[in-house]
Design a protein around this motif. Structure first.
Motif, PDB file in Angstrom:
ATOM      1  N   THR A 146      40.457  26.682  61.812  1.00  0.00           N
ATOM      2  CA  THR A 146      39.700  26.757  60.573  1.00  0.00           C
ATOM      3  C   THR A 146      38.778  25.726  60.690  1.00  0.00           C
ATOM      4  O   THR A 146      38.796  24.890  61.648  1.00  0.00           O
ATOM      5  CB  THR A 146      40.515  27.096  59.260  1.00  0.00           C
ATOM      6  OG1 THR A 146      39.343  27.181  58.298  1.00  0.00           O
ATOM      7  CG2 THR A 146      41.135  25.950  58.764  1.00  0.00           C
TER       8      THR A 146
ATOM      9  N   HIS B 250      39.949  25.938  50.286  1.00  0.00           N
ATOM     10  CA  HIS B 250      39.828  27.401  51.093  1.00  0.00           C
ATOM     11  C   HIS B 250      41.386  27.813  51.310  1.00  0.00           C
ATOM     12  O   HIS B 250      41.405  28.893  52.064  1.00  0.00           O
ATOM     13  CB  HIS B 250      39.036  27.025  52.218  1.00  0.00           C
ATOM     14  CG  HIS B 250      37.414  27.279  51.757  1.00  0.00           C
ATOM     15  ND1 HIS B 250      36.859  28.310  51.535  1.00  0.00           N
ATOM     16  CD2 HIS B 250      36.539  26.196  51.571  1.00  0.00           C
ATOM     17  CE1 HIS B 250      35.696  28.126  51.228  1.00  0.00           C
ATOM     18  NE2 HIS B 250      35.491  26.643  51.282  1.00  0.00           N
TER      19      HIS B 250
ATOM     20  N   CYS C  47      44.633  29.498  52.174  1.00  0.00           N
ATOM     21  CA  CYS C  47      44.936  30.986  52.105  1.00  0.00           C
ATOM     22  C   CYS C  47      45.246  31.478  50.695  1.00  0.00           C
ATOM     23  O   CYS C  47      46.232  31.082  50.231  1.00  0.00           O
ATOM     24  CB  CYS C  47      46.009  31.296  53.076  1.00  0.00           C
ATOM     25  SG  CYS C  47      46.108  33.181  52.902  1.00  0.00           S
TER      26      CYS C  47
HETATM   27  C1  HEM Z   1      50.387  35.340  57.763  1.00  0.00           C
HETATM   28  C2  HEM Z   1      49.267  35.654  57.113  1.00  0.00           C
HETATM   29  C3  HEM Z   1      48.180  34.936  56.820  1.00  0.00           C
HETATM   30  C4  HEM Z   1      47.343  33.561  57.559  1.00  0.00           C
HETATM   31  C5  HEM Z   1      48.327  32.925  58.511  1.00  0.00           C
HETATM   32  C6  HEM Z   1      46.494  33.426  56.725  1.00  0.00           C
HETATM   33  C7  HEM Z   1      45.782  32.222  57.257  1.00  0.00           C
HETATM   34  C8  HEM Z   1      44.544  31.854  56.505  1.00  0.00           C
HETATM   35  C9  HEM Z   1      43.636  30.685  56.842  1.00  0.00           C
HETATM   36  C10 HEM Z   1      44.048  29.736  57.939  1.00  0.00           C
HETATM   37  C11 HEM Z   1      42.775  30.773  55.905  1.00  0.00           C
HETATM   38  C12 HEM Z   1      41.879  29.533  55.949  1.00  0.00           C
HETATM   39  C13 HEM Z   1      42.052  28.326  55.221  1.00  0.00           C
HETATM   40  C14 HEM Z   1      41.283  27.171  55.114  1.00  0.00           C
HETATM   41  O1  HEM Z   1      40.159  27.204  55.907  1.00  0.00           O
HETATM   42  O2  HEM Z   1      41.673  25.900  54.719  1.00  0.00           O
HETATM   43  C15 HEM Z   1      42.764  31.685  55.019  1.00  0.00           C
HETATM   44  C16 HEM Z   1      42.088  31.853  54.175  1.00  0.00           C
HETATM   45  C17 HEM Z   1      42.233  33.178  53.240  1.00  0.00           C
HETATM   46  N1  HEM Z   1      42.901  34.041  53.269  1.00  0.00           N
HETATM   47 FE1  HEM Z   1      44.590  34.063  54.297  1.00  0.00          FE
HETATM   48  N2  HEM Z   1      46.148  34.261  55.964  1.00  0.00           N
HETATM   49  C18 HEM Z   1      47.101  35.143  55.812  1.00  0.00           C
HETATM   50  C19 HEM Z   1      47.186  36.099  54.886  1.00  0.00           C
HETATM   51  C20 HEM Z   1      46.440  36.579  53.783  1.00  0.00           C
HETATM   52  C21 HEM Z   1      46.687  37.622  53.018  1.00  0.00           C
HETATM   53  C22 HEM Z   1      47.699  38.398  52.826  1.00  0.00           C
HETATM   54  C23 HEM Z   1      45.542  37.840  52.403  1.00  0.00           C
HETATM   55  C24 HEM Z   1      45.197  38.614  51.033  1.00  0.00           C
HETATM   56  C25 HEM Z   1      45.785  39.815  50.973  1.00  0.00           C
HETATM   57  C26 HEM Z   1      44.564  36.453  52.706  1.00  0.00           C
HETATM   58  C27 HEM Z   1      43.250  36.166  52.291  1.00  0.00           C
HETATM   59  C28 HEM Z   1      42.745  35.250  52.449  1.00  0.00           C
HETATM   60  C29 HEM Z   1      41.199  34.919  51.872  1.00  0.00           C
HETATM   61  C30 HEM Z   1      40.487  35.883  50.876  1.00  0.00           C
HETATM   62  C31 HEM Z   1      41.249  33.628  52.455  1.00  0.00           C
HETATM   63  C32 HEM Z   1      39.799  32.676  51.985  1.00  0.00           C
HETATM   64  C33 HEM Z   1      40.162  31.786  50.947  1.00  0.00           C
HETATM   65  C34 HEM Z   1      39.061  30.982  50.428  1.00  0.00           C
HETATM   66  O3  HEM Z   1      38.170  30.682  51.506  1.00  0.00           O
HETATM   67  O4  HEM Z   1      39.016  30.339  49.285  1.00  0.00           O
HETATM   68  N3  HEM Z   1      45.180  35.888  54.016  1.00  0.00           N
HETATM   69  N4  HEM Z   1      43.731  32.399  55.306  1.00  0.00           N
END
Ligand code: HEM
Length: 417
Positions: free
Chosen positions: A302, A363, A365
């Motif tokens: 990221t 940010h 997740c």
């Molecule tokens: C194993 C599953 C998942 C992994 C490994 C993952 C990983 C990540 C990572 C690395 C980020 C960026 C964090 C950062 O920049 O610090 C992120 C952001 C995000 N994830 Fe996930 N994610 C997963 C599942 C999900 C699920 C199930 C959802 C929603 C149903 C989701 C929704 C989001 C959203 C909306 C963001 C943006 C948050 C923000 O920018 O404030 N993710 N995720």
């Protein structure tokens, strides 16, 4: 400088589209971490962080930006924003999800979304169990199947559809949209794929718009109702912002959770002693999820952007230069995780250093709790439903989507006659 004459791996050598990286990401990442853990990559203009401590500090820094439009124009990260022309009359918050926004828009939208979504996930245990039970029931009696297509893909899609409030009759359509929208994650997509993804996004936005109107007339027990009620109670969100960010739950959540489930099952089947411990004590399912996230996190990296010049461990970072936290490298940093290449459920005990598979800071997740709940439920129910489950012994092909890692197929045999 390093005494080793071999060129250092750059950002383009760390993408799943590269066959050498895809075959064994750890080898390249370990090489980079050992020789140059803070690497200013001259080809892309990105700074790459391979150590856990540097990655964690970057993620937690509240002064850094995320919006790629603010990155230095010569950098590859900025060039991704030029893939599709944007209408300047539409505000950024109605074009992109919170993942690409900075304050004040990021906080304004994330706060009400997170409050409503987390409350739903907190109560979603029975719903997720029902989804997993129904998918497993469809597999009953099968001697062999592809665990990705038949379990790891449908579980997250059906779970999020039910959390949002999509009617059962529309769920197949919803699944098709979801699979096409995910194409937007690929910066190397073809023009035809881009057109497909755009059409599916518009179709889903329209469907969410209809659902929002329906829930204003007749509230239901779902996340769409929560969001229109939050809006009516004064949360400063436009309809379009709600649609864009509910769509982001699919984009961010479906493929990643699919990868977590498939990679976790593969690791457990490849480590019979750890699987035996899990079978004996199903409460270890949480440790199995955490160890999968650490060893085979679905997201490779990221990014944050430096608003002004700074230095990371002595390496200068220019104003507006993108800095990538290499999550996969950080999660195998031997400084933090002894014997990092061993799959060990017992390392996830109170007080142990956490992995960074879900990023961190502002940010971090938003879907982490849902992903964990889905994977835990699958690990508990799958091995109970199929006591003799084994890998079929075929090579596992990995998807080529840059920045993500997960099996494209996972052939398993059940031992059923
Ligand atoms: C194993 C599953 C998942 C992994 C490994 C993952 C990983 C990540 C990572 C690395 C980020 C960026 C964090 C950062 O920049 O610090 C992120 C952001 C995000 N994830 Fe996930 N994610 C997963 C599942 C999900 C699920 C199930 C959802 C929603 C149903 C989701 C929704 C989001 C959203 C909306 C963001 C943006 C948050 C923000 O920018 O404030 N993710 N995720």
């Amino acid at each position: 400088m390093t005494e080793d004459a071999r060129p250092l791996p750059g950002f383009l050598d760390l993408l799943s589209a590269d066959p050498g990286y895809s075959a064994c990401p750890e080898a390249r990442l370990a090489d980079l971490r050992a020789r140059c853990p803070v690497h200013a990559d001259p080809v892309t203009g990105h700074v790459l962080l391979a150590r856990h401590a540097d990655a964690r500090r970057l993620l937690n820094d509240p002064d850094l930006w995320r919006n790629p439009a603010r990155a230095a124009p010569g950098s590859l990260f900025h060039r991704f924003t030029e893939l599709r022309p944007v209408d300047p009359a539409v505000p950024a918050s109605e074009r992109t999800s919170i993942l690409m926004l900075d304050p004040p828009d990021h906080r304004r939208i994330r706060e009400p979304l997170q409050k409503a979504f987390h409350a739903r996930v907190f109560r979603a245990r029975a719903l997720v169990e029902a989804v997993v039970d129904s998918v497993l029931a469809g597999l009953s009696g099968r001697a062999a199947f592809d665990l990705v297509a038949e379990l790891a893909i449908p579980v997250p899609i059906h779970a999020i559809a039910r959390i949002l409030g999509v009617a059962p009759g529309r769920q197949e359509e919803f699944r098709r949209w979801s699979e096409r929208i995910i194409l937007t994650l690929n910066p190397l997509r073809s023009p035809a794929e881009d057109a497909e993804a755009l059409a599916a996004t518009e179709a889903l936005h329209a469907h969410l718009g209809e659902l929002m109107a329906a829930r204003r007339r007749a509230p239901a027990d779902d996340l769409v109702t929560d969001m229109v009620e939050a809006q009516a109670a004064g949360a400063p969100l436009s309809d379009r912002e709600i649609q864009v960010n509910l769509t982001a739950l699919l984009v961010g959540g479906n493929l990643t959770t699919t990868d977590l489930i498939a990679s976790g099952v593969k690791l457990l089947l490849a480590h019979p002693e750890e699987l035996a411990r899990l079978r004996a004590d199903p409460a270890l399912a949480s440790a199995a999820v955490e160890e999968t996230l650490r060893m085979e996190g679905p997201v490779d990296f990221t990014v944050r952007i430096a608003p002004s010049a700074m230095a990371i461990a002595g390496t200068p970072v220019a104003a507006r230069q993108p800095v990538f936290a290499l999550l996969r490298a950080a999660n195998r940093d031997p400084e933090v995780f002894p014997e990092p290449d061993r799959f060990r459920l017992d390392r996830h005990v109170a007080g142990a250093a956490p992995h960074v598979a879900f990023g961190g800071g502002a940010h971090s997740c938003i879907g982490a709790a849902l992903a964990r709940l889905e994977a835990r439920t699958v690990f508990q129910k799958l091995f109970a439903a199929f006591p003799d489950l084994r890998l079929a012994g075929e090579p596992t092909p990995y998807r080529r989507l840059p920045g993500f890692r997960g099996p494209e197929r996972l052939a398993v045999v059940t031992g059923a006659a």
